[in-house]
Design a protein around this motif. Structure first.
Motif, mmCIF file in Angstrom:
data_model
loop_
_atom_site.group_PDB
_atom_site.id
_atom_site.type_symbol
_atom_site.label_atom_id
_atom_site.label_comp_id
_atom_site.label_asym_id
_atom_site.label_seq_id
_atom_site.Cartn_x
_atom_site.Cartn_y
_atom_site.Cartn_z
ATOM 1 N N THR A 150 0.907 -1.328 0.140
ATOM 2 C CA THR A 150 0.160 -0.151 -0.047
ATOM 3 C C THR A 150 0.806 1.209 -0.077
ATOM 4 N N GLN A 151 0.188 2.356 -0.222
ATOM 5 C CA GLN A 151 0.975 3.600 -0.209
ATOM 6 C C GLN A 151 1.302 4.268 1.034
ATOM 7 N N THR A 152 2.099 4.756 1.408
ATOM 8 C CA THR A 152 2.335 5.506 2.750
ATOM 9 C C THR A 152 2.876 6.806 2.447
ATOM 10 N N PHE A 153 2.844 8.015 3.407
ATOM 11 C CA PHE A 153 3.179 9.016 3.074
ATOM 12 C C PHE A 153 4.196 9.807 4.067
ATOM 13 N N ALA A 154 5.139 10.340 3.399
ATOM 14 C CA ALA A 154 6.254 10.641 4.319
ATOM 15 C C ALA A 154 5.915 12.137 5.095
ATOM 16 N N ARG A 155 4.869 12.769 4.760
ATOM 17 C CA ARG A 155 4.830 14.156 5.357
ATOM 18 C C ARG A 155 3.518 14.287 6.107
ATOM 19 N N PRO A 156 3.327 15.243 7.334
ATOM 20 C CA PRO A 156 2.038 15.431 7.755
ATOM 21 C C PRO A 156 1.210 16.143 6.985
ATOM 22 N N PRO A 157 -0.049 15.956 6.933
ATOM 23 C CA PRO A 157 -0.939 15.334 7.995
ATOM 24 C C PRO A 157 -1.040 13.886 7.604
ATOM 25 N N LEU A 158 -0.395 13.262 7.068
ATOM 26 C CA LEU A 158 -0.919 11.644 6.232
ATOM 27 C C LEU A 158 0.182 10.812 6.806
ATOM 28 N N ARG A 159 0.925 11.117 8.039
ATOM 29 C CA ARG A 159 1.854 9.787 8.356
ATOM 30 C C ARG A 159 1.037 8.726 9.059
ATOM 31 N N ASN A 160 -0.235 8.900 9.458
ATOM 32 C CA ASN A 160 -0.814 7.855 9.965
ATOM 33 C C ASN A 160 -1.847 7.260 9.142
ATOM 34 N N CYS A 161 -1.457 7.520 7.752
ATOM 35 C CA CYS A 161 -2.623 6.974 6.841
ATOM 36 C C CYS A 161 -1.898 6.192 5.559
ATOM 37 N N ILE A 162 -2.586 5.211 5.010
ATOM 38 C CA ILE A 162 -2.280 4.683 3.798
ATOM 39 C C ILE A 162 -3.254 4.852 2.426
ATOM 40 N N ARG A 163 -2.786 4.747 1.528
ATOM 41 C CA ARG A 163 -3.728 4.845 0.395
ATOM 42 C C ARG A 163 -3.757 3.421 -0.349
ATOM 43 N N VAL A 164 -5.052 2.888 -0.662
ATOM 44 C CA VAL A 164 -5.219 1.703 -0.987
ATOM 45 C C VAL A 164 -6.005 1.717 -2.428
ATOM 46 N N PHE A 165 -5.558 1.319 -3.454
ATOM 47 C CA PHE A 165 -6.367 1.243 -4.680
ATOM 48 C C PHE A 165 -7.306 -0.039 -4.825
ATOM 49 N N VAL A 166 -8.370 0.290 -5.658
ATOM 50 C CA VAL A 166 -9.229 -1.057 -5.661
ATOM 51 C C VAL A 166 -8.715 -2.093 -6.593
ATOM 52 N N GLY A 167 -8.598 -3.208 -6.215
ATOM 53 C CA GLY A 167 -8.100 -4.331 -7.157
ATOM 54 C C GLY A 167 -9.001 -5.068 -7.552
ATOM 55 N N SER A 168 -8.772 -6.556 -7.752
ATOM 56 C CA SER A 168 -9.521 -7.537 -8.006
ATOM 57 C C SER A 168 -10.343 -7.876 -6.710
ATOM 58 N N GLU A 169 -11.465 -8.645 -6.788
ATOM 59 C CA GLU A 169 -12.237 -9.182 -5.845
ATOM 60 C C GLU A 169 -11.220 -9.962 -4.752
ATOM 61 N N GLN A 170 -10.651 -10.672 -5.485
ATOM 62 C CA GLN A 170 -9.866 -11.338 -4.430
ATOM 63 C C GLN A 170 -8.947 -10.786 -3.619
ATOM 64 N N GLU A 171 -8.278 -9.781 -4.655
ATOM 65 C CA GLU A 171 -7.266 -9.112 -3.855
ATOM 66 C C GLU A 171 -7.764 -7.813 -2.537
ATOM 67 N N ASN A 172 -9.259 -7.418 -3.159
ATOM 68 C CA ASN A 172 -9.866 -6.679 -1.976
ATOM 69 C C ASN A 172 -10.286 -7.300 -0.803
ATOM 70 N N GLN A 173 -10.739 -8.737 -0.980
ATOM 71 C CA GLN A 173 -11.003 -9.608 0.085
ATOM 72 C C GLN A 173 -9.851 -9.836 1.014
ATOM 73 N N ALA A 174 -8.591 -9.983 0.198
ATOM 74 C CA ALA A 174 -7.313 -10.466 0.951
ATOM 75 C C ALA A 174 -7.132 -8.892 1.756
#
Length: 354
Positions: free
Chosen positions: A318-342
């Motif tokens: 997943t994506q992480t962020f080096a700068r505030p205010p996002l240091r406690n955040c990740i970004r996740v892209f929509v994947g296949s149904e199996q990837e999303n469930q995982a």
């Protein structure tokens, strides 16, 4: 001492990136990916058209392609300029219209805008969004006036939150400032929302669109600039914003004219995104924000890099962020149904332990 030391632009090397690059993983949810690749039949038809075109001559369909793009929004061909990539489109706009005045943009957002401005030696001024990443219209208007901004850059849907700036907010910003308001709509196909049709009535409104991963044609990196003819004419004189190479030109035409052939189901993918968000809402210490994009911004009680490391043990990047205010955040892209469930299963297991 190297011969290159006196030539190097140190300011282009300065600063940490907004987005940290995660390691490779079997489930790469840090990446924007197309819903489906072009199928073999579609690729063969495109290749036939490409191979039958004269390669020893420049691409010759730019005028008709501009007309095709403009027609989608009720615009004439002279309201469209073509660029070979997203950075090229932004560079054309800033070179043509932003060279005398600062660039203003709400943060967090796509780091590309500030990077292009820095390369062009244009001052970049950031305005912080709300705690919920809402668009700070009043502050942006006040800052644009105070700093006499030449260009205001907006991502819509926003990066990385996926939130939408409303039509009224964008048009109010254009009316209340002297700046060129440039809206990055490369992900607008997900939201079904655009302000391009307002261009004939708003001379200082510009929209940038293009082929992204959602069209299965991101490899062509084609972009286009929509604006009033006066704005577009100057943008089109900037090198790199006056046409596309032949493969990209054919790809844009194919995506715009053969959408049914490509078989995208964005409604299903949006439903998958909301399924992920609903599952995350059941976890203590986890919050995700409403999104009209192919990704979710997820905030947790854990530092983003710590959560990303835990997910990586499940084979999920997943994506992480080096700068505030996002240091406690990740970004996740929509994947296949199996990837999303995982991903949902890994998040559930991770937050059962904390």
């Amino acid at each position: 001492m190297s011969k290159l030391d006196r030539l190097q632009r140190l300011d282009l090397l300065d600063g940490s990136p907004l987005v940290a690059t995660p390691p490779a993983a079997p489930i790469p949810l840090q990446l924007p990916r197309g819903p489906v690749d072009w199928n073999g039949r579609t690729k063969q038809r495109w290749w036939t058209q490409f191979s039958e075109s004269p390669w020893h001559l420049p691409a010759s369909g730019a005028e008709s392609l501009r007309a095709t793009i403009g027609n989608r929004w009720g615009l004439a061909a002279d309201s469209v300029a073509l660029a070979n990539c997203q950075a090229g489109a932004w560079s054309a706009v800033l070179t043509a219209w932003g060279w005398q005045h600062p660039l203003l943009y709400p943060v967090p957002t796509n780091p590309l805008y500030a990077q292009v401005a820095r390369a062009l030696e244009i001052q970049a001024i950031a305005v912080m969004t709300g705690a919920d990443f809402s668009f700070p219209l009043g502050q942006v208007i006040a800052a644009a006036r105070a700093h006499q901004a030449g260009v205001v850059a907006l991502s819509n849907p926003a990066e990385p939150s996926g939130g939408l700036i409303t039509r009224d907010e964008i048009l109010t910003l254009a009316r209340e400032t002297e700046a060129l308001v440039v809206v990055d709509e490369r992900l607008a196909i997900w939201s079904g929302f655009s302000v391009a049709d307002a261009i004939p009535e708003v001379e200082n409104l510009v929209v940038i669109q293009g082929l992204g991963a959602e069209t299965g044609a991101a490899a062509f990196e084609a972009s286009w600039i929509l604006g009033c003819p006066r704005v577009v004419a100057v943008c089109g004189r900037v090198p790199g914003a006056n046409g596309l190479n032949l493969p990209a030109e054919l790809a844009v035409r194919w995506v715009l004219e053969e959408t049914d052939e490509l078989g995208y189901d964005f409604r299903a993918m949006c439903q998958a995104r909301e399924t992920i968000r609903a599952a995350l809402s059941q976890l203590d210490g986890v919050v995700s924000w409403p999104s009209a994009a192919p990704y979710l911004l997820v905030g947790t009680t854990l530092p983003g890099d710590e959560l990303a490391a835990a997910l990586l043990k499940h084979g999920i990047a997943t994506q992480t962020f080096a700068r505030p205010p996002l240091r406690n955040c990740i970004r996740v892209f929509v994947g296949s149904e199996q990837e999303n469930q995982a991903f949902i299963a890994a998040m559930t297991q991770t937050f059962k332990r904390f």
